[in-house]
Enzyme design. Sequence first.
Site, PDB file in Angstrom:
ATOM      1  N   CYS A 140     -59.765  62.884  -1.148  1.00 55.59           N
ATOM      2  CA  CYS A 140     -58.839  61.856  -1.645  1.00 55.59           C
ATOM      3  C   CYS A 140     -57.667  61.691  -0.687  1.00 55.59           C
ATOM      4  O   CYS A 140     -56.725  62.485  -0.700  1.00 55.59           O
ATOM      5  CB  CYS A 140     -58.341  62.219  -3.041  1.00 55.59           C
ATOM      6  SG  CYS A 140     -57.221  60.992  -3.730  1.00 55.59           S
ATOM      7  N   CYS A 143     -54.307  61.121  -2.396  1.00 59.41           N
ATOM      8  CA  CYS A 143     -53.706  62.339  -2.970  1.00 59.41           C
ATOM      9  C   CYS A 143     -53.120  63.237  -1.879  1.00 59.41           C
ATOM     10  O   CYS A 143     -52.045  63.801  -2.031  1.00 59.41           O
ATOM     11  CB  CYS A 143     -54.738  63.167  -3.727  1.00 59.41           C
ATOM     12  SG  CYS A 143     -55.852  62.234  -4.755  1.00 59.41           S
ATOM     13  N   ASP A 144     -53.855  63.408  -0.790  1.00 57.99           N
ATOM     14  CA  ASP A 144     -53.523  64.470   0.160  1.00 57.99           C
ATOM     15  C   ASP A 144     -53.052  63.997   1.538  1.00 57.99           C
ATOM     16  O   ASP A 144     -52.601  64.809   2.343  1.00 57.99           O
ATOM     17  CB  ASP A 144     -54.751  65.381   0.342  1.00 57.99           C
ATOM     18  CG  ASP A 144     -55.140  66.057  -0.965  1.00 57.99           C
ATOM     19  OD1 ASP A 144     -54.229  66.347  -1.761  1.00 57.99           O
ATOM     20  OD2 ASP A 144     -56.340  66.269  -1.202  1.00 57.99           O
TER      21      ASP A 144
END
Length: 316
Positions: A140, A143-144
């Site tokens: 992701c 997300c990261d």
Amino acid sequence: MSQTPELLKCLIIGSGPAAYSAAIYAARADLKPVVIEGPKPGGQLTDTTDVDNYPGYPEGRTGPEMMEDFKKQALRFETDVRSGWVTKVDFTGPVHKLWVDDQTELHAQSVIIATGASAKWLGLPNEKRLRDLGGGVSACAVCDGFFYRGQTVALVGAGDTAAEEATYLAKLCKKVYMLVRRDEFRASRAMVHRVMNTPNIEVLWNTEARDVLGGQAVEGVVVENNKTGEKRTLDVTGLFIAIGHQPATELFKDWLDRDANGYLKHDPDRTSTKVPGVFVAGDCADHVYRQAVTSAGTGCMAALDAERWLAAQGLH
Ligand code: NDP
């Protein structure tokens, strides 16, 4: 002697952000929801380390801790959370029938399906170890990606998700290697155009990742050109995998409509499906956003839709 199955007003299948948000709303609306947790209590977030993009957690929270918080909040309003796995459903009648662990039959006037999806992984020798360590293998970018600002990363995949994630990462990172296993993209023309016009994305055609290196964190990715057999190690600190997701929807295939990739279909602007009283929420019905916060949002929507539907039927 066979027992009469328990009749529930609202049954929720799943235990990720969508399921627990639905539970919180349903419980507060006095629908007395029962949550059947499923095979992976807490869902995909239990695979992640730090979650820094969920509003309301200014210091961040680990995925497992966050899911404990969701559960606690649902329990505070007396949600009945049960372990077990819904293994069979029958949506033919006005009352929906479900079986837990092939044994216990439950009847429900409304059902919210929030079974989620799971990212596909490559299965490289060190991939899972580094993923579990939070050491730089991720599925992701949204997300990261933030953790790799100014760094060089590699991304595997050639579909729309990969193209979107590569351009997202390119805004944060110094350089993005995009590993494409064939000599063409699967992504739409518009997305390919965007990738090819982003100067800090280098597409490596006919290239596959063979391993990811590093003790505690990613220190390189071994790649091989599948035409020439030439191997090299890319000097990167992150490896993003974007080769698709698998929604957990097989159980419903005889009852609900699914798209070509298996995601559950619902009515436009609603969480209702073609079966009255059956609603969907979260990643099992969303291939586009796939964020904890959007899942939670659709969980709330599904509970509101269920409550209104039950009221319209004179059942609540
Ligand atoms: P896709 O299934 O479309 O693409 C997966 C990609 O991963 C393919 O390019 C495939 O390669 C590659 N791949 C699969 N396995 C491997 C492997 N083992 N090694 C290397 N590469 C591999 O998945 P997406 O998640 O990209 O998209 C799913 C659906 O969601 C699609 O319909 C897409 O259009 C849609 N979508 C739409 C978006 C939007 O409209 N904004 C955004 C994101 C997704 P190959 O091509 O060689 O098979």
